[in-house]
Every structure is written in structure tokens, then in C-alpha cells.
Write a protein that holds these residues in place. Structure first.
Motif, PDB file in Angstrom:
ATOM      1  N   GLN A 144       0.829  -1.202   0.000  1.00  0.00           N
ATOM      2  CA  GLN A 144       0.000   0.000   0.000  1.00  0.00           C
ATOM      3  C   GLN A 144       0.864   1.252   0.000  1.00  0.00           C
ATOM      4  N   SER A 145       1.945   1.233   0.733  1.00  0.00           N
ATOM      5  CA  SER A 145       2.848   2.382   0.784  1.00  0.00           C
ATOM      6  C   SER A 145       3.487   2.645  -0.575  1.00  0.00           C
ATOM      7  N   VAL A 146       3.955   1.600  -1.232  1.00  0.00           N
ATOM      8  CA  VAL A 146       4.574   1.757  -2.555  1.00  0.00           C
ATOM      9  C   VAL A 146       3.550   2.251  -3.567  1.00  0.00           C
ATOM     10  N   MET A 147       2.372   1.653  -3.562  1.00  0.00           N
ATOM     11  CA  MET A 147       1.347   2.074  -4.526  1.00  0.00           C
ATOM     12  C   MET A 147       0.947   3.525  -4.283  1.00  0.00           C
ATOM     13  N   LEU A 148       0.847   3.926  -3.025  1.00  0.00           N
ATOM     14  CA  LEU A 148       0.505   5.309  -2.713  1.00  0.00           C
ATOM     15  C   LEU A 148       1.574   6.275  -3.213  1.00  0.00           C
ATOM     16  N   ARG A 149       2.844   5.924  -3.037  1.00  0.00           N
ATOM     17  CA  ARG A 149       3.933   6.773  -3.528  1.00  0.00           C
ATOM     18  C   ARG A 149       3.891   6.893  -5.046  1.00  0.00           C
ATOM     19  N   ILE A 150       3.701   5.773  -5.711  1.00  0.00           N
ATOM     20  CA  ILE A 150       3.671   5.790  -7.186  1.00  0.00           C
ATOM     21  C   ILE A 150       2.478   6.599  -7.682  1.00  0.00           C
ATOM     22  N   VAL A 151       1.328   6.404  -7.073  1.00  0.00           N
ATOM     23  CA  VAL A 151       0.132   7.135  -7.501  1.00  0.00           C
ATOM     24  C   VAL A 151       0.287   8.633  -7.236  1.00  0.00           C
ATOM     25  N   ASP A 152       0.859   8.999  -6.086  1.00  0.00           N
ATOM     26  CA  ASP A 152       1.068  10.426  -5.794  1.00  0.00           C
ATOM     27  C   ASP A 152       2.020  11.069  -6.799  1.00  0.00           C
ATOM     28  N   ASP A 153       3.105  10.369  -7.149  1.00  0.00           N
ATOM     29  CA  ASP A 153       4.025  10.910  -8.151  1.00  0.00           C
ATOM     30  C   ASP A 153       3.387  10.952  -9.535  1.00  0.00           C
ATOM     31  N   ALA A 154       2.561   9.970  -9.858  1.00  0.00           N
ATOM     32  CA  ALA A 154       1.923   9.930 -11.171  1.00  0.00           C
ATOM     33  C   ALA A 154       0.875  11.027 -11.326  1.00  0.00           C
ATOM     34  N   ARG A 155       0.189  11.359 -10.264  1.00  0.00           N
ATOM     35  CA  ARG A 155      -0.869  12.370 -10.356  1.00  0.00           C
ATOM     36  C   ARG A 155      -0.345  13.749 -10.738  1.00  0.00           C
ATOM     37  N   ILE A 156       0.867  14.063 -10.332  1.00  0.00           N
ATOM     38  CA  ILE A 156       1.401  15.387 -10.655  1.00  0.00           C
ATOM     39  C   ILE A 156       2.381  15.343 -11.823  1.00  0.00           C
TER      40      ILE A 156
ATOM     41  N   SER B 194       6.937  30.981 -11.068  1.00  0.00           N
ATOM     42  CA  SER B 194       6.143  32.074 -10.511  1.00  0.00           C
ATOM     43  C   SER B 194       4.897  32.197 -11.372  1.00  0.00           C
ATOM     44  N   PHE B 195       3.992  33.082 -10.971  1.00  0.00           N
ATOM     45  CA  PHE B 195       2.771  33.234 -11.759  1.00  0.00           C
ATOM     46  C   PHE B 195       3.055  33.883 -13.107  1.00  0.00           C
ATOM     47  N   THR B 196       4.081  34.695 -13.171  1.00  0.00           N
ATOM     48  CA  THR B 196       4.378  35.378 -14.437  1.00  0.00           C
ATOM     49  C   THR B 196       5.209  34.500 -15.369  1.00  0.00           C
ATOM     50  N   GLU B 197       6.123  33.724 -14.828  1.00  0.00           N
ATOM     51  CA  GLU B 197       6.992  32.905 -15.668  1.00  0.00           C
ATOM     52  C   GLU B 197       6.343  31.586 -16.070  1.00  0.00           C
ATOM     53  N   GLY B 198       5.370  31.129 -15.320  1.00  0.00           N
ATOM     54  CA  GLY B 198       4.695  29.878 -15.666  1.00  0.00           C
ATOM     55  C   GLY B 198       5.421  28.657 -15.141  1.00  0.00           C
ATOM     56  N   ILE B 199       5.286  27.567 -15.879  1.00  0.00           N
ATOM     57  CA  ILE B 199       5.881  26.314 -15.436  1.00  0.00           C
ATOM     58  C   ILE B 199       6.998  25.885 -16.372  1.00  0.00           C
ATOM     59  N   LYS B 200       7.876  25.031 -15.844  1.00  0.00           N
ATOM     60  CA  LYS B 200       8.924  24.455 -16.687  1.00  0.00           C
ATOM     61  C   LYS B 200       9.202  23.044 -16.169  1.00  0.00           C
ATOM     62  N   ASP B 201       9.974  22.296 -16.935  1.00  0.00           N
ATOM     63  CA  ASP B 201      10.347  20.951 -16.505  1.00  0.00           C
ATOM     64  C   ASP B 201      11.259  21.039 -15.298  1.00  0.00           C
ATOM     65  N   VAL B 202      11.096  20.095 -14.404  1.00  0.00           N
ATOM     66  CA  VAL B 202      11.971  20.051 -13.241  1.00  0.00           C
ATOM     67  C   VAL B 202      13.355  19.625 -13.706  1.00  0.00           C
ATOM     68  N   ASP B 203      14.352  20.426 -13.373  1.00  0.00           N
ATOM     69  CA  ASP B 203      15.712  20.113 -13.781  1.00  0.00           C
ATOM     70  C   ASP B 203      16.637  20.105 -12.570  1.00  0.00           C
ATOM     71  N   ASN B 204      16.075  19.918 -11.398  1.00  0.00           N
ATOM     72  CA  ASN B 204      16.884  19.943 -10.191  1.00  0.00           C
ATOM     73  C   ASN B 204      17.303  18.544  -9.743  1.00  0.00           C
ATOM     74  N   GLY B 205      17.176  17.572 -10.608  1.00  0.00           N
ATOM     75  CA  GLY B 205      17.592  16.222 -10.283  1.00  0.00           C
ATOM     76  C   GLY B 205      16.512  15.375  -9.642  1.00  0.00           C
ATOM     77  N   TYR B 206      15.415  15.994  -9.217  1.00  0.00           N
ATOM     78  CA  TYR B 206      14.347  15.198  -8.617  1.00  0.00           C
ATOM     79  C   TYR B 206      13.314  14.853  -9.672  1.00  0.00           C
ATOM     80  N   LYS B 207      13.557  13.773 -10.330  1.00  0.00           N
ATOM     81  CA  LYS B 207      12.565  13.179 -11.218  1.00  0.00           C
ATOM     82  C   LYS B 207      12.354  11.785 -10.649  1.00  0.00           C
ATOM     83  N   PRO B 208      11.308  11.591  -9.886  1.00  0.00           N
ATOM     84  CA  PRO B 208      11.173  10.312  -9.182  1.00  0.00           C
ATOM     85  C   PRO B 208      11.103   9.136 -10.139  1.00  0.00           C
TER      86      PRO B 208
END
Length: 182
Positions: free
Chosen positions: A67-79, A99-113
Motif C-alpha cells: 500500500q505504501s509503494v502504490m501510494l507513492r507511485i500514484v502520488d508521483d503519477a498524479r502530478i 512564478s505566476f508570471t513565468e509559468g511552469i517548466k520541466d523540473v531540472d533539479n535532479g528530482y525526477k522520481p
């Protein structure tokens, strides 16, 4: 001596022979099997209770880990906005809000689960310590680790594991909508 004392206390007028030879042997013949039967019953109850308790703990740990593993995977998949799958690995790509003005970008800080199945265990972001199968009370082994793409935004995740202590299996399956997908 005992018979004389009983006659005196209770007023017994019956003549009882004073020969008590073999009385201890009779007690031993009757009492020893009863004592052995009682000891055998108590040890059987203890061993059966111990075995059932061990299986109960193993099944609880198996269920809790899955249950813990599935919850982690589902939480990462949802976002996540994208999922990359290999045979025994799954990688999630997330956006980062600058920020609200710059918008979103790909995460490039090494945290890609990412999650990896190796040697019957599931690892998160590396192989230093597993998130399943590292408990000696259950000895969980992951037997199935599947990720199926149903559509661009919908994925089906399936994890199956077995406890080598109790021999019981658990299979969890769910479908997840990728909310980060644009």
C-alpha cells in the motif's frame, strides 16, 4: 499413621489396612501421563499460536509495504506530465512552478522520481535502500511490476508481491489520471 489420625478426627470405625506399599507407584502411573499430556497440549498451543502470530505479522507487513509503494507511485503519477517506462523501471517527469508570471517548466533539479524493481525489491531514486522487501519478518518479494498506458493521460499500475514467510500474495492495481499532462 495417616489412617490412625483419620480415624481419630472423623471417628471412622472401618478397619483400613495400614499397608501403603505401591501407593506412590500408583500415583506415578496415573499422574505422569496426565502431566505429559498437559505439557504436550501447552507446547502445541504455544507453537501454533507463535506460527499464527508470525504469519499475521508477515501478512500485515506485506500489505503495508504494498500500500505504501502504490501510494507513492500514484502520488508521483498524479502530478507528472509524462511517464517513461522500461521493463523494470518507471520514471515520472514533473513540472515546476517558477512564478505566476513565468509559468511552469520541466523540473531540472535532479528530482525526477523513478522506481525500479530489482531482485524482488522496489527502489526509489536509486539502489541504496529498498522501499519494499527489506523486512525480515515478512521477506516480501515483488513478483509483478507493470505499468500500462491506456491513453495519453491515463495509466494502469499493477504491483503484485508475495511474503516468503506466510506464502500469501497481494495484488494492487489502479488507474491514474496524469493531472500534469497538458
Amino acid at each position: 499413621m495417616t489412617v490412625k489420625l483419620l480415624r481419630k478426627i472423623y471417628g471412622l470405625k472401618i478397619k483400613i489396612p495400614l499397608n501403603e506399599n505401591g501407593f506412590v507407584l500408583l500415583e506415578l502411573v496415573v499422574g505422569l501421563p496426565l502431566i505429559l499430556l498437559l505439557l504436550w497440549t501447552m507446547s502445541s498451543l504455544f507453537i501454533n499460536t507463535w506460527q499464527q502470530c508470525k504469519f499475521l505479522i508477515a501478512d500485515f507487513i506485506l500489505q503495508q509495504e504494498m500500500q505504501s509503494v502504490m501510494l507513492r507511485i500514484v502520488d508521483d503519477a498524479r502530478i507528472a506530465y509524462d511517464v517513461y517506462v522500461t521493463e523494470n523501471q518507471i520514471h515520472f517527469k514533473h513540472h515546476e512552478m517558477l512564478s505566476f508570471t513565468e509559468g511552469i517548466k520541466d523540473v531540472d533539479n535532479g528530482y525526477k522520481p523513478w522506481y525500479k524493481r530489482k531482485d524482488g525489491k522496489i527502489y526509489l531514486n536509486g539502489e541504496s535502500s529498498p522501499i519494499t522487501g527489506d523486512d525480515d519478518l515478512s521477506k516480501t518479494t515483488v513478483t509483478d511490476f507493470k505499468f500500462v498506458k491506456i491513453s495519453d493521460k491515463l495509466w494502469k499500475f499493477t504491483i503484485e508481491a508475495k511474503s516468503r514467510v506466510s506464502g500469501h500474495k497481494i495484488k494492487l492495481s489502479t488507474e491514474v489520471f496524469l493531472r500534469g499532462h497538458q
